[in-house]
Write a protein that holds these residues in place. Structure first.
Motif, short mmCIF file in Angstrom:
data_model
loop_
_atom_site.label_atom_id
_atom_site.label_comp_id
_atom_site.label_asym_id
_atom_site.label_seq_id
_atom_site.Cartn_x
_atom_site.Cartn_y
_atom_site.Cartn_z
N TYR A 173 0.55 14.13 -4.14
CA TYR A 173 1.17 12.92 -4.69
C TYR A 173 0.22 11.72 -4.61
O TYR A 173 0.49 10.68 -5.18
CB TYR A 173 2.42 12.55 -3.90
CG TYR A 173 3.56 13.53 -3.99
CD1 TYR A 173 3.87 14.16 -5.19
CD2 TYR A 173 4.34 13.83 -2.88
CE1 TYR A 173 4.92 15.06 -5.27
CE2 TYR A 173 5.40 14.72 -2.96
CZ TYR A 173 5.69 15.34 -4.15
OH TYR A 173 6.72 16.21 -4.23
N ALA B 75 0.85 -1.21 0.00
CA ALA B 75 0.00 0.00 0.00
C ALA B 75 0.87 1.25 0.00
O ALA B 75 2.07 1.21 0.30
CB ALA B 75 -0.88 0.00 1.24
N LEU B 76 0.24 2.36 -0.35
CA LEU B 76 0.95 3.65 -0.29
C LEU B 76 0.99 4.08 1.17
O LEU B 76 -0.03 4.08 1.85
CB LEU B 76 0.18 4.70 -1.08
CG LEU B 76 0.39 4.76 -2.59
CD1 LEU B 76 -0.52 5.82 -3.18
CD2 LEU B 76 1.83 5.07 -2.95
N GLN C 80 -12.29 17.62 -6.05
CA GLN C 80 -12.33 16.14 -5.97
C GLN C 80 -12.41 15.68 -4.51
O GLN C 80 -13.19 14.81 -4.17
CB GLN C 80 -11.02 15.58 -6.54
CG GLN C 80 -10.99 15.38 -8.02
CD GLN C 80 -9.68 14.70 -8.41
OE1 GLN C 80 -8.61 15.03 -7.92
NE2 GLN C 80 -9.77 13.74 -9.31
N GLU D 274 -15.78 16.74 -2.59
CA GLU D 274 -16.97 15.93 -2.92
C GLU D 274 -16.95 14.56 -2.27
O GLU D 274 -17.97 13.88 -2.24
CB GLU D 274 -17.09 15.82 -4.44
CG GLU D 274 -17.50 17.16 -5.04
CD GLU D 274 -17.75 17.09 -6.52
OE1 GLU D 274 -18.63 17.81 -6.99
OE2 GLU D 274 -17.07 16.32 -7.21
N GLU D 275 -15.81 14.14 -1.75
CA GLU D 275 -15.73 12.86 -1.06
C GLU D 275 -16.00 12.99 0.44
O GLU D 275 -16.08 12.00 1.14
CB GLU D 275 -14.35 12.21 -1.28
CG GLU D 275 -14.12 11.73 -2.70
CD GLU D 275 -15.09 10.67 -3.15
OE1 GLU D 275 -15.51 9.86 -2.32
OE2 GLU D 275 -15.48 10.67 -4.34
N PRO E 2 -3.49 9.49 -4.70
CA PRO E 2 -4.77 9.42 -5.41
C PRO E 2 -5.81 10.22 -4.63
O PRO E 2 -5.70 10.37 -3.41
CB PRO E 2 -5.10 7.93 -5.36
CG PRO E 2 -3.80 7.24 -5.14
CD PRO E 2 -2.97 8.16 -4.33
N TYR E 3 -6.84 10.73 -5.32
CA TYR E 3 -7.73 11.67 -4.67
C TYR E 3 -8.51 11.08 -3.49
O TYR E 3 -8.86 11.79 -2.55
CB TYR E 3 -8.67 12.37 -5.67
CG TYR E 3 -9.82 11.54 -6.19
CD1 TYR E 3 -9.69 10.79 -7.33
CD2 TYR E 3 -11.06 11.54 -5.56
CE1 TYR E 3 -10.74 10.05 -7.83
CE2 TYR E 3 -12.13 10.80 -6.06
CZ TYR E 3 -11.96 10.05 -7.20
OH TYR E 3 -13.00 9.32 -7.69
N LEU E 4 -8.75 9.76 -3.52
CA LEU E 4 -9.46 9.16 -2.39
C LEU E 4 -8.57 9.12 -1.14
O LEU E 4 -9.03 9.30 -0.02
CB LEU E 4 -9.95 7.76 -2.74
CG LEU E 4 -11.04 7.72 -3.82
CD1 LEU E 4 -11.35 6.30 -4.23
CD2 LEU E 4 -12.30 8.42 -3.34
N HIS E 5 -7.27 8.90 -1.34
CA HIS E 5 -6.33 8.96 -0.22
C HIS E 5 -6.26 10.39 0.31
O HIS E 5 -6.21 10.61 1.53
CB HIS E 5 -4.93 8.55 -0.68
CG HIS E 5 -4.76 7.08 -0.92
ND1 HIS E 5 -5.31 6.45 -1.99
CD2 HIS E 5 -4.09 6.13 -0.21
CE1 HIS E 5 -4.97 5.16 -1.95
NE2 HIS E 5 -4.24 4.94 -0.89
N GLY F 176 -7.04 4.66 1.55
CA GLY F 176 -7.63 5.05 0.26
C GLY F 176 -9.14 5.04 0.32
O GLY F 176 -9.82 4.97 -0.70
N PRO G 33 -12.03 7.33 2.27
CA PRO G 33 -12.41 8.39 3.22
C PRO G 33 -13.42 7.89 4.25
O PRO G 33 -13.41 8.33 5.40
CB PRO G 33 -13.03 9.46 2.34
CG PRO G 33 -12.59 9.16 0.96
CD PRO G 33 -12.29 7.71 0.89
N GLN G 34 -14.27 6.93 3.85
CA GLN G 34 -15.30 6.45 4.78
C GLN G 34 -14.70 5.65 5.93
O GLN G 34 -15.34 5.46 6.96
CB GLN G 34 -16.40 5.66 4.07
CG GLN G 34 -16.00 4.37 3.44
CD GLN G 34 -15.48 4.57 2.02
OE1 GLN G 34 -15.07 5.66 1.64
NE2 GLN G 34 -15.53 3.51 1.22
#
Lengths: 463, 413
Positions: B189, B95-96, B221, B224-225, B191-194, B160, B162-163
Motif C-alpha cells: 500500500y 504523513a503516512l 524497486q 535497488e533502494e 510508495p516504494y521509498l516507504h 519515506g 530509506p537512508q
C-alpha cells in the motif's frame, strides 16, 4: 512402503527414468557472464525486448493521459477552432506541444522519483488546506467532464446508427468491468489500443482535401486577432490541451506502473511521445474542420457531434463516420481516465489504498469513487436535454482556476532537491515550466475576466 | 488531552511578557510507547528557534498560552540541524503512518497530545475526517471521533527515506510483530521509498522473507533502494528461487557484483537456477531442497537433519537419491516418516512411485501437473534422472494464477 504390492500399471522410478526422453528441449541462447572467474551462460535473465517491441512497451501513462485530453470537449474546441478560424490557430498547438510535453514530463519524473502521486505530495508538502481545495475542484470538475464523455459516447453512437440508450449503459458497464476486474497492465494495454481510434482524425483531415500551403502558413506564421471569439478560442485551446486531470492521472499511473528513480528515462520518452501524438491529433481535427466547414462557411460548432454532422454535406458520410468513430473512442477513453484520475486524487489526498491492481475488498474507496462517477456520468447523460454546454463552461472555469495552482505545485515539487535528488529540474526546464505557468495564468485571467466582464455587459475585445 | 491542531494556535509567552508564535514541537520518538515532547519551536525574524521543553512553566489551556521562563533561552536552529529532530507539524502530521492493529496505512490527520506527570506526550494519531474538519474550521468545530484515534503504541511512523534508517533515525520496530506476509501486504500500500525504508529497518532474516513475498516488480524497486551491504545480506538469506528471480531482473553488471559478493554456496544455487529460461521448469523450481542417500537408516537420517537441513528452504518432503554425488533420484519420504523409531533403511520406507519433471519442460504444463497432483512439490530431474530441484505447489500456483502474483505465495518454502 515398498513392501506394499505394486499397483497395477505403475512402475518404480528406476524403470520410469529409463524411458525418459534423453534429448532435452532446445533452449534459447542466454547471456554469457563471467562470475568468479567462470564464464556462465545464463538463460534466466529477464531482458527488455529489442526493436519495435521495446519502443511500444515504453508507451503507457504518457500516451494514455495526453490522449484522454482529446476528449469530447477537446474535439469540440479544436473543431470549433478550425471551423471558425481555419488554419489560423495551428501555430498555437505547435507552441503548446512544448509546454504540454514539459508539464507531463515533470509529472512523470515526480512520480518516478518519489513513488507518490501528485496529491500525495501536495498533501505532504503543502498541507490539508490546499489539498482539500484541489480535491474539491477535481471531484466537481472531473464529474462534470465525465458526464460530457458519456454524452459524447451517446452522440457518437447515434451518428453511427446505435441508440444512446444502448451505447451509454453498455460503455459504462464495459469501462467499469475493465477497471474493476482488470489488472493495471491489462487496463493500460486496452487504453493504449483505444488511442488508435485517434488516427480517424488524420484520415478525416486528408478526406477534407486541405490546402497544405495554408496549413503550413497557419502552423508557422502566428496570427493574433483582437477579436473576442479568437481570444476565447485561443484560451479554450490552451485550457483544453493542458488540463489538471491529465497531470494527476499521468503521475499516479507512472507510480502504479512501478517506475523507479534509478531507471528514469523511458517514462520521459512516453511523456514526450504522448504529448506530440495528442497534439498532432488535435491539429488533425483543426485541419479537418478548417478544410471543410470553414471553407463552406459553417463557423458555429458547439460540440464534437455538431462538427461530425456538419461534415456530412461538405465531404460526405465517410468523414462524418471517421469523426464519429474518433469521438466514440476518445469519449470511452476519457470516460475511464477521468473517474480514475479522481479516484487517485481522493485516495492520495487521504492516504487511502489506491490502484487498479487492488481488488475491491482492499480498494473499496478507490473503486467506489470510480463506480459512482461512472454511474452518475452515464445516468445523467441519458436524461434528455441535459444542458451539457453550460455545464462544460462551468467546468472549464473550475479547471481554469485549478490549472495555475497545480502548475505552481508541480514546479515547486520538482525543484525540491531533498526529494528529487538528481532528477531535480534543470534551468532550461524551469524556464520553460515557469513560462508555461505565465502563459496559462494570463489565459485563465483573460478567460475569467472576459466572462466576468461579459456578465457586466462590458466587451473586452472587438468582434 | 489536547489535539495538536488546537495546540498549534497557542501563543508562547515568557515571564517578561514577550510573545512568540508557536511553530512546532519535537518528540523523542524512541522514548517509551508514547514519545514525550522534547522541544518547542517558534519563528522569530524568519529564524527557526528552539526552546527546551523544560523551559515551559505552565500551559494555560483556557487562555491558549504556553508560559515559558525566558524566550531568550531559545537557540537558533539551522535548516541542516532541523533535520535532526522529529517534528510533529513538519514530519508526522499529514504523513503516512502504519496502523499495525488494522494492518493498513493511513494519513495522520491530527495528533493527540496528553499531559501526564508534567510531561506532554504524543498519545495517538487521529485518522478521522473529523480531524480534517477541526483543522480547516480553525477551532470552530471541535468534535473528536474516538474510533478514528489510533493509540501511538500501535503506530509505526515512516519517513519515506530509506537512508533515514541508515543515518540512525529512530524507529520502534513495532512492525516486526507482524508476519512477513502482513508486512509485505502493508508495504504494497506504500510508495516504494516507504516500502524500502520498511525493509531497511527490519532484521535481515525477516526482511529477506518479506522481500520474497512481495510482487517481483516491487521487489526490484525496493531492492535497488537498499545499500549494497544489505542487498548482499538479503540475497544470501532469500530462498534461491526467489533470489534468482530478483537477480535475473538486475542489470548484468550489478547482478555480477552481487553474485560475487554473496556466499559461494548461495551464489552457485542462484546461478544454477538462472541457467534455465523463466518459461521452463528450471525457471520456476527451487534447488534448496532436502535429499539423503538411500542407504542411510532412519536414525542416521534423523541425526543429519539439524546439521544439513536447518536452513533448507523446502523440507516437507525429503528426496532419496542413490548417493549424494550422482544424486540419481530413487524416491521420496515425508519428513514425518523420519520420526519413526526403527533402523530401517530409507530405501525401504521411501515411496518409489513418484512423478518427476524435466528441467527443460514448459513451466506452465508442469505447474498444472503439480497443482493437479495435490503434492507439496514435484521433483525435477535432468535427462539422466539426476535430482536438480523441485517445483513447489506455491511456485506452481503463482505461475498459473496471475492474480496470486500480486502477493507472493510462499507457504511451503
Amino acid at each position: 512402503m515398498n513392501n506394499e504390492p505394486t499397483p497395477e500399471g505403475l512402475e518404480a522410478l528406476d524403470s520410469i527414468n529409463a524411458e525418459l526422453p534423453t534429448e532435452p528441449r532446445k533452449l534459447p541462447s542466454g547471456i554469457r557472464v563471467r562470475i568468479r572467474g567462470r564464464s556462465i551462460n545464463l538463460r534466466g535473465l529477464k531482458r527488455p525486448p529489442k526493436g519495435l517491441m521495446r519502443w511500444l512497451l515504453i508507451l503507457g501513462p504518457g500516451l494514455v493521459a495526453t490522449s484522454a485530453g482529446n476528449d469530447a470537449g477537446g474535439i469540440a474546441t479544436y473543431s470549433s477552432a478550425g471551423a471558425k478560424f481555419g488554419y489560423q490557430l495551428i501555430w498555437v498547438m505547435l507552441l503548446l506541444t512544448v509546454s504540454f510535453a514539459i508539464v507531463q514530463e515533470m509529472c512523470s519524473r515526480l512520480g518516478a522519483a518519489t513513488g507518490r502521486g501528485l496529491l500525495d505530495l501536495i498533501r505532504e508538502k503543502f498541507g490539508i488546506g490546499w489539498t482539500l481545495f484541489i480535491v474539491g475542484i477535481v471531484i466537481i470538475a472531473n464529474g462534470g467532464v465525465t458526464l460530457s464523455e458519456f454524452v459524447g459516447i451517446g452522440a457518437a453512437s447515434e451518428l453511427l446508427g446505435v441508440s444512446r440508450y444502448i451505447s451509454v449503459p453498455l460503455g459504462a458497464v464495459l469501462l467499469w468491468y475493465l477497471v474493476i476486474y482488470g489488472s493495471y497492465a491489462k487496463v493500460e494495454k486496452i487504453f493504449l489500443l483505444m488511442t488508435l481510434v485517434f488516427f480517424a482524425y488524420p484520415v478525416a483531415a486528408v478526406l477534407g482535401h486541405p490546402d497544405w500551403g495554408a496549413v503550413a502558413r497557419g502552423a508557422f506564421i502566428p496570427t493574433i486577432k483582437w477579436d473576442s471569439d479568437y481570444i476565447f478560442l485561443l484560451v479554450g485551446v490552451l485550457g483544453t490541451t493542458i488540463t489538471p486531470y491529465i497531470q494527476i492521472f499521468q503521475q499516479s499511473s507512472i507510480v502504479e506502473r512501478g517506475a523507479a528513480r534509478r531507471h528514469y528515462g523511458d517514462e520521459k520518452i512516453d511523456a514526450y511521445v504522448g504529448s506530440i501524438f495528442s497534439n498532432t491529433m488535435s491539429v488533425a481535427m483543426i485541419i479537418a474542420t478548417a478544410a471543410t466547414l470553414y471553407v463552406a462557411g459553417k463557423h458555429d460548432i458547439e460540440s464534437a457531434a455538431d462538427a461530425a454532422k456538419a461534415l456530412e454535406p461538405v465531404v460526405g458520410s465517410s468523414a462524418t463516420a471517421m469523426f464519429a468513430v474518433g469521438l466514440l473512442g476518445a469519449s470511452l477513453l476519457a470516460g475511464a481516465v477521468l473517474p480514475l484520475a479522481t479516484s487517485y486524487a481522493v485516495s492520495e489526498a487521504f492516504g487511502i489504498p489506491k490502484g487498479v491492481n487492488l481488488d475491491f475488498r482492499r480498494g473499496r474507496v478507490f473503486f467506489s469513487i470510480f463506480t459512482a462517477l461512472i454511474i452518475l456520468g452515464a445516468g445523467i447523460a441519458l436524461i434528455p436535454n441535459v444542458p451539457v454546454f453550460s455545464l462544460l463552461v462551468g467546468v472549464q472555469v473550475l479547471n481554469g482556476v485549478l490549472l495555475p495552482i497545480i502548475l505552481v505545485f508541480i514546479l515547486l515539487l520538482v525543484n525540491d532537491e531533498g526529494m528529487m535528488g538528481d532528477l531535480k529540474n534543470s534551468a532550461v526546464y524551469n524556464f520553460l515550466g515557469w513560462a508555461t505557468f505565465a502563459m496559462i495564468t494570463i489565459a485563465v485571467v483573460v478567460m475569467l475576466g472576459g466572462q466576468l466582464l461579459d456578465l457586466l455587459g462590458i466587451k473586452l475585445f472587438g468582434g | 488531552m489536547v489535539m495538536f491542531s488546537k495546540f498549534r494556535r497557542f501563543e508562547i509567552m515568557d515571564e517578561n511578557n514577550r510573545r512568540a508564535k508557536f511553530s512546532d514541537l519535537s518528540v523523542a520518538l524512541l522514548e517509551g510507547d508514547y514519545p514525550p515532547v522534547t522541544n518547542l519551536f517558534y519563528q522569530s525574524d524568519k529564524k527557526f528557534m528552539k526552546l527546551d521543553w523544560r523551559e515551559v512553566k505552565e500551559i494555560d489551556w483556557k487562555k491558549r498560552e504556553i508560559k515559558v521562563s525566558d524566550l531568550n533561552a531559545a537557540e537558533e536552529v539551522s535548516l541542516e540541524r532541523k533535520k535532526e529532530y522529529v517534528l510533529l507539524q513538519h514530519e508526522i502530521l499529514d504523513a503516512l503512518i502504519l496502523d499495525l492493529q488494522n494492518r493498513r496505512s493511513i494519513r495522520a490527520n491530527d495528533l493527540q497530545l496528553e499531559e501526564i506527570g508534567g510531561r506532554l506526550q504524543l498519545q495517538a494519531a487521529d485518522t478521522s475526517f473529523n480531524a480534517i474538519l477541526r483543522r480547516i474550521s480553525r477551532g470552530l468545530y471541535n468534535r473528536i471521533s474516538q474510533s478514528g484515534l489510533y493509540d501511538w503504541k500501535y503506530v509505526e511512523f515512516l519517513r519515506g527515506e530509506p537512508q533515514a534508517v541508515r543515518s540512525g533515525a529512530g524507529y520502534h520496530l513495532r512492525i516486526t510483530r507482524l508476519s512477513t506476509g502482513e508486512i509485505a501486504q502493508l508495504a504494497g500500500y506504500l510508495p516504494y521509498l516507504h516500502a524500502a525504508e520498511l525493509i531497511t529497518l527490519l532484521p535481515d532474516a525477516k526482511a529477506a522473507k518479506t522481500l520474497e513475498v512481495m510482487p517481483i516488480e516491487r521487489q526490484l524497486q525496493v531492492f535497488e533502494e537498499l545499500d549494497e551491504k544489505q542487498g548482499v545480506d538479503l540475497l544470501a538469506r532469500m530462498a534461491p528461487d526467489a533470489a534468482a528471480d530478483l537477480v535475473g531482473l538486475l542489470q548484468p553488471k550489478t547482478m555480477r557484483r552481487y553474485l560475487e559478493k554473496i556466499p559461494r554456496r548461495q551464489s552457485e544455487r542462484i546461478i544454477e537456477l538462472l541457467r534455465y529460461p523463466e518459461d521452463t521448469v528450471g525457471g520456476i523450481m527451487t534447488n534448496d531442497i532436502a535429499f539423503l542417500g538411500e542407504d542411510l537408516t532412519i536414525g542416521e537420517a534423523r541425526n543429519l537433519i539439524p546439521e544439513k537441513f536447518s536452513e533448507t528452504d523446502f523440507v516437507h518432503l525429503v528426496y532419496i537419491v542413490s548417493d549424494l554425488k550422482s544424486r540419481c533420484l530413487r524416491g521420496v519420504v515425508h519428513l514425518r516418516n523420519l520420526f519413526a523409531d526403527n533402523e530401517e533403511k530409507l530405501k525401504d520406507i521411501m515411496d518409489p512411485f513418484i512423478s518427476t519433471l524435466n528441467a527443460t519442460d514448459a513451466a506452465k504444463e508442469a505447474a498444472y501437473r503439480v497443482v493437479e497432483s495435490q503434492l507439496a512439490a514435484m521433483p525435477v530431474t535432468d535427462a539422466d534422472g539426476k535430482l536438480l530441484g523441485a517445483v513447489t505447489i506455491d511456485a506452481a500456483i503463482m505461475h498459473i494464477a496471475p492474480a496470486m502474483n500480486a502477493e507472493g505465495l510462499r507457504i511451503f518454502s
